[in-house]
Write an enzyme that holds these catalytic residues in place. Structure first.
Site, PDB file in Angstrom:
ATOM      1  N   HIS A   1       0.838  -1.200   0.000  1.00 32.14           N
ATOM      2  CA  HIS A   1       0.000   0.000   0.000  1.00 32.14           C
ATOM      3  C   HIS A   1       0.881   1.262   0.000  1.00 32.14           C
ATOM      4  O   HIS A   1       0.635   2.204  -0.743  1.00 32.14           O
ATOM      5  CB  HIS A   1      -0.890   0.062   1.255  1.00 32.14           C
ATOM      6  CG  HIS A   1      -1.944  -0.998   1.343  1.00 32.14           C
ATOM      7  ND1 HIS A   1      -2.118  -1.775   2.474  1.00 32.14           N
ATOM      8  CD2 HIS A   1      -2.891  -1.405   0.467  1.00 32.14           C
ATOM      9  CE1 HIS A   1      -3.140  -2.604   2.276  1.00 32.14           C
ATOM     10  NE2 HIS A   1      -3.618  -2.409   1.076  1.00 32.14           N
TER      11      HIS A   1
ATOM     12  N   LYS B   1     -16.713  -7.952  10.736  1.00 31.49           N
ATOM     13  CA  LYS B   1     -16.428  -8.515  12.060  1.00 31.49           C
ATOM     14  C   LYS B   1     -15.043  -9.166  12.083  1.00 31.49           C
ATOM     15  O   LYS B   1     -14.472  -9.405  13.123  1.00 31.49           O
ATOM     16  CB  LYS B   1     -17.497  -9.543  12.422  1.00 31.49           C
ATOM     17  CG  LYS B   1     -18.884  -8.926  12.482  1.00 31.49           C
ATOM     18  CD  LYS B   1     -19.704  -9.479  13.636  1.00 31.49           C
ATOM     19  CE  LYS B   1     -20.927  -8.645  13.945  1.00 31.49           C
ATOM     20  NZ  LYS B   1     -21.722  -8.247  12.776  1.00 31.49           N
TER      21      LYS B   1
ATOM     22  N   ARG C   1      -2.084  -6.279  -8.396  1.00 32.45           N
ATOM     23  CA  ARG C   1      -0.973  -7.201  -8.131  1.00 32.45           C
ATOM     24  C   ARG C   1      -0.876  -8.242  -9.232  1.00 32.45           C
ATOM     25  O   ARG C   1      -0.016  -8.199 -10.074  1.00 32.45           O
ATOM     26  CB  ARG C   1      -1.152  -7.879  -6.765  1.00 32.45           C
ATOM     27  CG  ARG C   1      -0.787  -6.984  -5.612  1.00 32.45           C
ATOM     28  CD  ARG C   1      -1.387  -7.451  -4.322  1.00 32.45           C
ATOM     29  NE  ARG C   1      -2.833  -7.328  -4.371  1.00 32.45           N
ATOM     30  CZ  ARG C   1      -3.630  -7.440  -3.328  1.00 32.45           C
ATOM     31  NH1 ARG C   1      -3.130  -7.716  -2.159  1.00 32.45           N
ATOM     32  NH2 ARG C   1      -4.923  -7.284  -3.446  1.00 32.45           N
TER      33      ARG C   1
ATOM     34  N   SER D   1      -2.690  -7.497   3.151  1.00 39.56           N
ATOM     35  CA  SER D   1      -2.808  -7.354   4.608  1.00 39.56           C
ATOM     36  C   SER D   1      -2.982  -8.730   5.254  1.00 39.56           C
ATOM     37  O   SER D   1      -2.395  -9.004   6.319  1.00 39.56           O
ATOM     38  CB  SER D   1      -4.005  -6.473   4.964  1.00 39.56           C
ATOM     39  OG  SER D   1      -3.862  -5.193   4.416  1.00 39.56           O
TER      40      SER D   1
HETATM   41  P1  ADP Z   1      -9.797  -3.779  -0.496  1.00 47.50           P
HETATM   42  O1  ADP Z   1     -10.395  -4.539   0.650  1.00 47.50           O
HETATM   43  O2  ADP Z   1     -10.623  -2.639  -0.974  1.00 47.50           O
HETATM   44  O3  ADP Z   1      -9.247  -4.634  -1.617  1.00 47.50           O
HETATM   45  P2  ADP Z   1      -7.090  -3.461   0.407  1.00 47.50           P
HETATM   46  O4  ADP Z   1      -6.637  -2.701   1.593  1.00 47.50           O
HETATM   47  O5  ADP Z   1      -6.901  -4.935   0.437  1.00 47.50           O
HETATM   48  O6  ADP Z   1      -8.581  -3.041   0.191  1.00 47.50           O
HETATM   49  O7  ADP Z   1      -6.402  -2.884  -0.895  1.00 47.50           O
HETATM   50  C1  ADP Z   1      -6.607  -1.576  -1.344  1.00 47.50           C
HETATM   51  C2  ADP Z   1      -6.044  -1.442  -2.763  1.00 47.50           C
HETATM   52  O8  ADP Z   1      -4.629  -1.595  -2.719  1.00 47.50           O
HETATM   53  C3  ADP Z   1      -6.547  -2.495  -3.757  1.00 47.50           C
HETATM   54  O9  ADP Z   1      -6.680  -1.882  -5.036  1.00 47.50           O
HETATM   55  C4  ADP Z   1      -5.439  -3.518  -3.789  1.00 47.50           C
HETATM   56  O10 ADP Z   1      -5.393  -4.193  -5.044  1.00 47.50           O
HETATM   57  C5  ADP Z   1      -4.227  -2.597  -3.616  1.00 47.50           C
HETATM   58  N1  ADP Z   1      -3.094  -3.332  -3.055  1.00 47.50           N
HETATM   59  C6  ADP Z   1      -3.073  -4.102  -1.948  1.00 47.50           C
HETATM   60  N2  ADP Z   1      -1.853  -4.650  -1.752  1.00 47.50           N
HETATM   61  C7  ADP Z   1      -1.070  -4.215  -2.793  1.00 47.50           C
HETATM   62  C8  ADP Z   1       0.283  -4.453  -3.198  1.00 47.50           C
HETATM   63  N3  ADP Z   1       1.056  -5.291  -2.503  1.00 47.50           N
HETATM   64  N4  ADP Z   1       0.727  -3.833  -4.318  1.00 47.50           N
HETATM   65  C9  ADP Z   1      -0.101  -3.025  -5.032  1.00 47.50           C
HETATM   66  N5  ADP Z   1      -1.384  -2.770  -4.717  1.00 47.50           N
HETATM   67  C10 ADP Z   1      -1.874  -3.361  -3.621  1.00 47.50           C
END
Ligand code: ADP
Length: 162
Positions: free
Chosen positions: A17, A41, A90, A128
């Protein structure tokens, strides 16, 4: 002024992120990170905690702000004067889902477009959930989570276990 919203769960923010945040903040005037208050939850952190963790990590990037929201992302963007949504890609597995959301958002508000950042190679596997999984089994998360939040995440996982 070009304002963008980077929406997501950020439970918690990872190095993947952060990589997207650093790159996106260079091409817009203001980047607002929107923590989705999805009342899941299964979330490890509350939206307020997730906002605080992100604030810790982005404190030195002057044109980044953090907020939480519930409801439609396009409504949050509009309320903040944003015309761009930022998302990350990704692997191909992200593509179909992201395409669907981007097209839905564009249909809901044609003034708002989504731009995608392809992940940096070193974070292409990182989410995450993966970071939490590694941390909960005592693995090293130094390349997965920003240093500023590692202690907090580790302690939170420990407290959930006991
Ligand atoms: P969501 O639950 O909306 O997918 P996330 O927090 O998992 O939220 O991810 C937010 C955004 O960041 C999404 O577009 C996801 O694809 C992107 N993202 C998450 N991890 C990475 C990463 N390692 N590299 C690039 N983009 C990422």
């Amino acid at each position: 002024m070009k304002i963008a919203v980077y929406p997501g769960s950020f439970d918690p923010i990872t190095c993947g992120h952060l990589d997207v945040i650093k790159r996106a903040s260079k091409i817009v005037d203001l980047l607002i990170i929107g923590v989705l208050n999805n009342s899941s939850k299964n979330a490890l952190f509350t939206p307020e905690e997730r906002v605080e963790l992100i604030e810790r990590v982005v404190k030195d990037i002057p044109n980044v702000r953090v907020d939480s929201f519930s409801g439609l992302t396009v409504d949050f963007a509009k309320a903040n004067g944003a015309t761009v949504l930022v998302r990350g890609l990704r692997a191909v597995t992200d593509f179909e889902y992201e395409l669907q959301i981007a097209q839905t958002n564009h249909k809901l508000n044609p003034d708002i477009d989504t731009i995608f950042f392809t992940t940096s190679v070193e974070y292409s596997y990182l989410s995450s959930s993966i970071a939490k999984e590694v941390a909960s089994f005592g693995g090293s998360v130094h390349d997965l989570l920003p240093e500023e939040i590692i202690d907090t995440v580790t302690k939170k996982l420990e407290s959930k276990r006991s």
